[in-house]
Design an enzyme around this catalytic site. Structure first.
Site, PDB file in Angstrom:
ATOM      1  N   GLU A  12       0.046  18.802 -25.828  1.00 52.09           N
ATOM      2  CA  GLU A  12       1.127  18.675 -24.865  1.00 52.09           C
ATOM      3  C   GLU A  12       2.480  19.113 -25.157  1.00 52.09           C
ATOM      4  O   GLU A  12       3.053  19.885 -24.407  1.00 52.09           O
ATOM      5  CB  GLU A  12       1.222  16.830 -24.548  1.00 52.09           C
ATOM      6  CG  GLU A  12       2.301  16.758 -23.479  1.00 52.09           C
ATOM      7  CD  GLU A  12       2.449  15.255 -23.075  1.00 52.09           C
ATOM      8  OE1 GLU A  12       3.432  14.870 -22.641  1.00 52.09           O
ATOM      9  OE2 GLU A  12       1.244  14.766 -23.010  1.00 52.09           O
ATOM     10  N   SER A  35       3.355  11.874 -27.115  1.00 53.69           N
ATOM     11  CA  SER A  35       1.972  12.194 -27.038  1.00 53.69           C
ATOM     12  C   SER A  35       1.570  13.849 -27.553  1.00 53.69           C
ATOM     13  O   SER A  35       2.132  14.425 -26.773  1.00 53.69           O
ATOM     14  CB  SER A  35       1.306  11.934 -25.734  1.00 53.69           C
ATOM     15  OG  SER A  35       1.522  10.635 -25.499  1.00 53.69           O
ATOM     16  N   ARG A  38       0.609  16.754 -15.687  1.00 53.20           N
ATOM     17  CA  ARG A  38       1.557  17.188 -16.858  1.00 53.20           C
ATOM     18  C   ARG A  38       1.346  18.709 -16.872  1.00 53.20           C
ATOM     19  O   ARG A  38       1.370  19.558 -17.878  1.00 53.20           O
ATOM     20  CB  ARG A  38       0.826  16.632 -18.382  1.00 53.20           C
ATOM     21  CG  ARG A  38       0.725  15.190 -18.707  1.00 53.20           C
ATOM     22  CD  ARG A  38       2.042  14.561 -18.486  1.00 53.20           C
ATOM     23  NE  ARG A  38       1.989  13.156 -18.582  1.00 53.20           N
ATOM     24  CZ  ARG A  38       2.179  12.618 -17.692  1.00 53.20           C
ATOM     25  NH1 ARG A  38       2.308  13.105 -16.371  1.00 53.20           N
ATOM     26  NH2 ARG A  38       1.784  11.180 -17.777  1.00 53.20           N
TER      27      ARG A  38
END
Length: 348
Positions: A336, A238, A161
């Site tokens: 995130e 998320s 990520r």
């Protein structure tokens, strides 16, 4: 042509339906316009926010005191397995086209909202696939050097990520190229939940359309496919990344918890599940703080179900959850989504 407006409320351009006004709002529909508008803002010393689909963004209630350039560029070229798309193309539309043309490598990334330009920034991934596995080139505008340049996969510095572009506003993504396989079959299905849904062994394959349908069904069940009739989808997906722990951090977690998910990483660290930690810390599905709440389907998504919350409300819930997980397990969760005018460490 670009469209320029004043005091446009950014809530209408984010999936969370949060965010105050942009002082100046410009929609760039061609690559040349995009570069031109970014360069003009930089030359004027104007604060700049480059906006895509708004699916991974939390904007402050006060808005943005500068220029917001919304990327609305279009264009896809396919030559064999090589696919190149402009940054403003909708990601899921590109995945659907790849699947329809028998090209494999992104089928497990079906249903993810947002635009192509965002995918390399956070190395978008789901159900055992990451875009870093298929990206061959990322073309960007380098704001510091004021030129267009191309990044190789190695230069992108992809990790979980993350990439060379995340947390760094020097580069504006213009287009992304992928190398997909002309097989008509999926890549090996590595994600156990998806393999079970497909009725195949982990590492097995299936038809591309079958995999796409299965992924979409799984994501819908978690409120992760945008749907105006489903309030759980008023989220940024998320909100926390899955923690990747060092050996020492893993031992400390093991002293406080049993049975937590553990997935070895290539660098020797171990990934665990943020959703598992959140749930076991007492924040179950639907946990609410005023007008915002955790999704009723998935504990990783923070939602603004009736579009009546504020960014301040959402950050207060995020801080409460992060503090609870840290107290229970000694693990500090990391957000995130990109926070604009906000920080998770800020109080009040």
């Amino acid at each position: 042509m670009n469209v320029r407006c004043q005091d446009v409320r950014l809530a209408g351009y984010t999936t969370l339906r949060l965010g105050g006004p942009a002082r100046t709002f410009i929609e760039a529909t061609t690559e040349d316009e995009l570069v031109e508008q970014v360069r003009a803002a930089d030359e004027a010393g104007e604060p700049l926010l480059v906006l895509g689909g708004g699916s991974n963004l939390v904007v402050a209630d006060e808005g943005f005191p500068g220029t917001v350039v919304r990327v609305a560029t279009r264009g896809v070229t396919i030559e064999g397995g090589r696919v190149e798309a402009q940054a403003g193309e909708e990601w899921d539309s590109l995945v659907a086209r790849a699947v329809a043309e028998g090209l494999s490598g992104v089928e497990c990334l079906s249903g993810i909202p947002g635009r192509v330009g965002a995918t390399p920034i956070q190395n978008v991934g789901a159900y055992g696939q990451d875009v870093s596995e298929t990206i061959t080139e990322v073309r960007v505008y380098d704001r510091r050097e004021q030129r267009v340049r191309a990044f190789t996969p190695a230069e992108c510095a992809f990790t979980y990520r993350h990439s060379a572009f995340k947390g760094n506003d020097r580069y504006v993504v213009l287009s992304v190229a992928f190398q997909l396989a002309e097989t008509g079959e999926s890549r090996p299905v590595r994600y156990a939940e998806l393999a079970r849904r497909l009725g195949v062994e982990a590492g097995g394959t299936a038809g591309l359309a079958e995999v796409r349908d299965a992924v979409l069904a799984l994501r819908r069940g978690k409120g992760m496919v945008l749907d105006p009739d489903d309030p759980d989808t008023r989220s940024a997906g998320s909100f926390f990344t899955n923690p990747v722990l060092t050996g020492q951090e893993l031992r400390l977690l093991a002293e406080r918890a049993e049975g937590f998910p553990a997935f070895p990483e290539p660098d020797g660290r171990t990934k665990t599940s943020a959703a598992w930690l959140i749930d076991r810390a007492g924040f179950t599905k639907g946990y609410a703080r005023g007008p915002v709440r955790l999704s009723t389907k998935h504990t990783l998504a923070l939602t603004n179900p009736d579009a009546e919350g504020t960014a301040r409300d959402l950050l207060a819930l995020a801080r409460e959850i992060r503090a609870g997980v840290r107290e229970a397990f000694g693990v500090t969760l990391v957000n995130e989504p990109v926070l604009v005018g906000l920080t998770l460490d800020e109080e009040g």
